[in-house]
Scaffold this motif. Sequence first.
Motif, PDB file in Angstrom:
ATOM      1  N   GLU A   1       0.831  -1.200   0.000  1.00  0.00           N
ATOM      2  CA  GLU A   1       0.000   0.000   0.000  1.00  0.00           C
ATOM      3  C   GLU A   1       0.870   1.256   0.000  1.00  0.00           C
ATOM      4  O   GLU A   1       0.586   2.232  -0.692  1.00  0.00           O
ATOM      5  CB  GLU A   1      -0.928  -0.010   1.218  1.00  0.00           C
ATOM      6  CG  GLU A   1      -1.869   1.174   1.247  1.00  0.00           C
ATOM      7  CD  GLU A   1      -2.957   1.028   2.293  1.00  0.00           C
ATOM      8  OE1 GLU A   1      -3.630   2.033   2.574  1.00  0.00           O
ATOM      9  OE2 GLU A   1      -3.134  -0.082   2.813  1.00  0.00           O
ATOM     10  N   ARG A   2       1.956   1.224   0.784  1.00  0.00           N
ATOM     11  CA  ARG A   2       2.890   2.359   0.816  1.00  0.00           C
ATOM     12  C   ARG A   2       3.469   2.587  -0.573  1.00  0.00           C
ATOM     13  O   ARG A   2       3.548   3.727  -1.057  1.00  0.00           O
ATOM     14  CB  ARG A   2       4.002   2.067   1.820  1.00  0.00           C
ATOM     15  CG  ARG A   2       5.045   3.157   1.975  1.00  0.00           C
ATOM     16  CD  ARG A   2       6.052   2.761   3.058  1.00  0.00           C
ATOM     17  NE  ARG A   2       7.009   3.816   3.296  1.00  0.00           N
ATOM     18  CZ  ARG A   2       8.123   3.983   2.573  1.00  0.00           C
ATOM     19  NH1 ARG A   2       8.392   3.146   1.578  1.00  0.00           N
ATOM     20  NH2 ARG A   2       8.952   4.968   2.850  1.00  0.00           N
ATOM     21  N   TRP A   3       3.875   1.512  -1.252  1.00  0.00           N
ATOM     22  CA  TRP A   3       4.443   1.625  -2.592  1.00  0.00           C
ATOM     23  C   TRP A   3       3.417   2.217  -3.551  1.00  0.00           C
ATOM     24  O   TRP A   3       3.725   3.101  -4.357  1.00  0.00           O
ATOM     25  CB  TRP A   3       4.894   0.241  -3.071  1.00  0.00           C
ATOM     26  CG  TRP A   3       5.645   0.261  -4.377  1.00  0.00           C
ATOM     27  CD1 TRP A   3       6.996   0.333  -4.539  1.00  0.00           C
ATOM     28  CD2 TRP A   3       5.084   0.223  -5.692  1.00  0.00           C
ATOM     29  NE1 TRP A   3       7.313   0.343  -5.883  1.00  0.00           N
ATOM     30  CE2 TRP A   3       6.150   0.280  -6.611  1.00  0.00           C
ATOM     31  CE3 TRP A   3       3.781   0.146  -6.185  1.00  0.00           C
ATOM     32  CZ2 TRP A   3       5.957   0.261  -7.983  1.00  0.00           C
ATOM     33  CZ3 TRP A   3       3.574   0.131  -7.561  1.00  0.00           C
ATOM     34  CH2 TRP A   3       4.657   0.183  -8.450  1.00  0.00           C
ATOM     35  N   GLU A   4       2.185   1.737  -3.483  1.00  0.00           N
ATOM     36  CA  GLU A   4       1.136   2.212  -4.389  1.00  0.00           C
ATOM     37  C   GLU A   4       0.826   3.692  -4.160  1.00  0.00           C
ATOM     38  O   GLU A   4       0.554   4.435  -5.111  1.00  0.00           O
ATOM     39  CB  GLU A   4      -0.138   1.380  -4.211  1.00  0.00           C
ATOM     40  CG  GLU A   4      -0.016  -0.059  -4.667  1.00  0.00           C
ATOM     41  CD  GLU A   4       0.030  -0.213  -6.181  1.00  0.00           C
ATOM     42  OE1 GLU A   4      -0.083   0.806  -6.889  1.00  0.00           O
ATOM     43  OE2 GLU A   4       0.194  -1.354  -6.645  1.00  0.00           O
ATOM     44  N   ASN A   5       0.849   4.149  -2.915  1.00  0.00           N
ATOM     45  CA  ASN A   5       0.572   5.565  -2.633  1.00  0.00           C
ATOM     46  C   ASN A   5       1.631   6.467  -3.269  1.00  0.00           C
ATOM     47  O   ASN A   5       1.314   7.514  -3.845  1.00  0.00           O
ATOM     48  CB  ASN A   5       0.523   5.800  -1.123  1.00  0.00           C
ATOM     49  CG  ASN A   5      -0.738   5.246  -0.495  1.00  0.00           C
ATOM     50  OD1 ASN A   5      -1.764   5.074  -1.151  1.00  0.00           O
ATOM     51  ND2 ASN A   5      -0.679   4.956   0.791  1.00  0.00           N
TER      52      ASN A   5
END
Length: 487
Positions: free
Chosen positions: A353-357
């Motif tokens: 999720e951090r990467w996608e943000n």
Amino acid sequence: IALVARAANRIHLSPSRTELRDLTSEVEWAKATLLTPEEYPAAATAAAREAAHPPEMIARLYTAYEEAKREAGVLDFDDLLLLTAAVIEEHGWVAEELRSRYRHFVVDEYQDVNPLQQRLLDAWLGERDSLCVVGDANQTIYSFTGASPRYLLDFPRRFPDAPVVRLVRDYRSTPQVVGLANRLVARTGTGGTAGAPGASGARGASGAAVGAAPAASRHEPLRLVAQRPDGPAPAFTECDSEPEEATAVARRIRMLLDADVPASEIAVLYRVNAQSEAYETAIAAAGIPYLVRGGERFFARPEVAEAVRLLRAAARSADTDRPEGLAAEVVEVFAALGWRGNDPPNGSGAQRERWENLAALVRLADDMVVSDPGATLDRFVADLADRAAHQHIPTVEGVTLASLHAAKGLEWDAVFLVGLVEGTLPIIHAQTPAQIEEERRLLYVGVTRAREHLALSWALARNEGGRKSRRPSRFLDGLVPRSTTSA
């Protein structure tokens, strides 16, 4: 919350973190409904409030909280509303000044107004009637915070000269989704609060008009009219256990992805946040990226706030040794956060999720370059600040997992409504007829989040091999076709 904890200590309570949050919600409800500590016990009992402590104890906590707040010299948000209303009510020159500046009012989501907010609105208005309200009583799902649809439903009686515009055209969903929503509302024991006299309209996504019926019998349910072409029929699936239900959902999501439905256009919605774990596990096992959504805002997420801070610092720096092009500059800054554009983490969860943000921010930079090849880092930082101020969030790729409450106001191409069993929806502590009907409206909100694909499912047991003692939600009675899928 820190002040509520201090107040609890004063009356010799030692609440857990969860209890502290619940106690804070009770104080907020009391203030939003204009209750004093002395009035709280009777009102809480009448409203069948569920709390961790007896009403008399919460009243003592409320008193101690107000004392702690005064001693600290601070105000909470409800105080700001109440004091603003009081200043207007008690000082004519303030009322005259404000009313000369603000003459016309529009209130959106009017079904969610609480007594304190209504008092402030009344103070602003005075004897005037230049007011437009927009709302849908079928979407009243926040009564636990003090919201009440009665102001919306009684509006034409209070302002008999006000035109009432009935907005029933639904531009969001297919006729199949709209039809299910209509049948769900039609089965309410009261005929649906939206059909009560005087309800105003509500807008749907992108200007879509959905709404409550005005000047109709209290027993006449709202019927939306779909404007989109036909789509697939809603799917109903009965599973033996929760893990099997989650696996079946993950399998169906994979089919949608293979049919070119973007992951960001798929959502799994549930009644309580604790239900997300099974779906996180199943979706991650299927190798599908997902994002768990609560009430946090995109630009408030830690990695996004840190990324914006670093971009701002880079824009201010005098460093001339930068890669050429805005997108390349952004990628270089994010490298300091450990972000690798071509190397997303395996599976799902917080790291993915951090990467996608961060990837969403890089896509914004790419989009800006397309519209303005000469865009600079300074301009990009300014654009992010404007987006944060107006909550214009970028698209983050990943299936959304969210509670039904958190999903209100959002929409997706495909929606999975899961865990639809008695005791979960309606939730077990919903006991009064009013509370049960609010749970029905919560399901209605979930159904109307879907544009095209809608799937509803439930499990007969919690664990694999467990006793199949659960039964489907009463709200599905009469809605489930005979051809229900078993998984």
